[in-house]
Design a protein around this motif. Structure first.
Motif, PDB file in Angstrom:
ATOM      1  N   GLY A  27       1.799   5.012 -14.844  1.00 48.71           N
ATOM      2  CA  GLY A  27       1.236   3.953 -14.004  1.00 48.71           C
ATOM      3  C   GLY A  27       2.288   2.952 -13.561  1.00 48.71           C
ATOM      4  O   GLY A  27       2.310   2.536 -12.395  1.00 48.71           O
ATOM      5  N   ILE A  28       3.168   2.572 -14.471  1.00 47.75           N
ATOM      6  CA  ILE A  28       4.245   1.640 -14.118  1.00 47.75           C
ATOM      7  C   ILE A  28       5.177   2.270 -13.092  1.00 47.75           C
ATOM      8  O   ILE A  28       5.589   1.619 -12.127  1.00 47.75           O
ATOM      9  CB  ILE A  28       5.003   1.202 -15.381  1.00 47.75           C
TER      10      ILE A  28
ATOM     11  N   GLU B  39       7.059   2.744  -7.483  1.00 51.38           N
ATOM     12  CA  GLU B  39       7.230   3.598  -6.305  1.00 51.38           C
ATOM     13  C   GLU B  39       6.489   3.022  -5.101  1.00 51.38           C
ATOM     14  O   GLU B  39       7.002   3.041  -3.981  1.00 51.38           O
ATOM     15  CB  GLU B  39       6.735   5.008  -6.613  1.00 51.38           C
ATOM     16  N   LYS B  40       5.302   2.480  -5.328  1.00 51.07           N
ATOM     17  CA  LYS B  40       4.556   1.845  -4.238  1.00 51.07           C
ATOM     18  C   LYS B  40       5.297   0.628  -3.691  1.00 51.07           C
ATOM     19  O   LYS B  40       5.302   0.372  -2.497  1.00 51.07           O
ATOM     20  CB  LYS B  40       3.175   1.401  -4.718  1.00 51.07           C
ATOM     21  N   ARG B  41       5.923  -0.106  -4.591  1.00 52.81           N
ATOM     22  CA  ARG B  41       6.630  -1.321  -4.175  1.00 52.81           C
ATOM     23  C   ARG B  41       7.887  -0.998  -3.373  1.00 52.81           C
ATOM     24  O   ARG B  41       8.259  -1.743  -2.474  1.00 52.81           O
ATOM     25  CB  ARG B  41       6.982  -2.128  -5.416  1.00 52.81           C
ATOM     26  N   ILE B  42       8.538   0.114  -3.716  1.00 52.80           N
ATOM     27  CA  ILE B  42       9.769   0.488  -3.029  1.00 52.80           C
ATOM     28  C   ILE B  42       9.478   1.062  -1.650  1.00 52.80           C
ATOM     29  O   ILE B  42      10.203   0.796  -0.689  1.00 52.80           O
ATOM     30  CB  ILE B  42      10.566   1.500  -3.879  1.00 52.80           C
ATOM     31  N   GLY B  43       8.424   1.849  -1.520  1.00 50.77           N
ATOM     32  CA  GLY B  43       8.144   2.467  -0.226  1.00 50.77           C
ATOM     33  C   GLY B  43       7.019   3.469  -0.320  1.00 50.77           C
ATOM     34  O   GLY B  43       5.988   3.197  -0.906  1.00 50.77           O
ATOM     35  N   ASN B  44       7.234   4.625   0.258  1.00 48.42           N
ATOM     36  CA  ASN B  44       6.213   5.673   0.295  1.00 48.42           C
ATOM     37  C   ASN B  44       5.966   6.273  -1.078  1.00 48.42           C
ATOM     38  O   ASN B  44       6.896   6.514  -1.834  1.00 48.42           O
ATOM     39  CB  ASN B  44       6.641   6.791   1.243  1.00 48.42           C
TER      40      ASN B  44
END
Length: 101
Positions: free
Chosen positions: A56-57, A62-67
């Motif tokens: 989950g972390i 990964e969501k924060r960085i991009g796709n």
């Protein structure tokens, strides 16, 4: 946070989380249990929960960085095996180390 730093952060966090069940006698290092020694099945259950927490972390980073890339069962099988390999030092310390005394 760039991709390289996030990757190393997740790897370090996974190594610490994988060894956590074997290095203490509390549930998730916080909750005391009734018996003086934590049973193996509880350590393995804790290891499974920590694996999903680390996933989950990693997903949040990964969501924060991009796709966010879609993953199939192979990804989860490999990361679960890697998590078990990272837990090996803690397992050796708890169960295979010869105690002198």
């Amino acid at each position: 946070m760039d991709v390289s730093l996030a990757s190393w952060f997740v790897i370090l966090l996974a190594a610490l989380a994988a060894n956590l069940p074997f290095l203490n006698e509390r549930l998730f290092a916080l909750i005391p249990i009734g018996s003086p020694r934590k049973p193996l099945w509880l350590r393995l259950l804790e290891l499974l929960v920590l694996y999903f927490l680390i996933l989950g972390i990693a997903l949040l980073l990964e969501k924060r960085i991009g796709n966010v890339f879609s993953q199939h069962w192979e990804f989860y099988a490999i990361t679960a095996c890697l998590f078990v390999v990272l837990a090996y030092p803690g397992f050796v310390f708890r169960y295979l180390r010869k105690r002198h005394g």
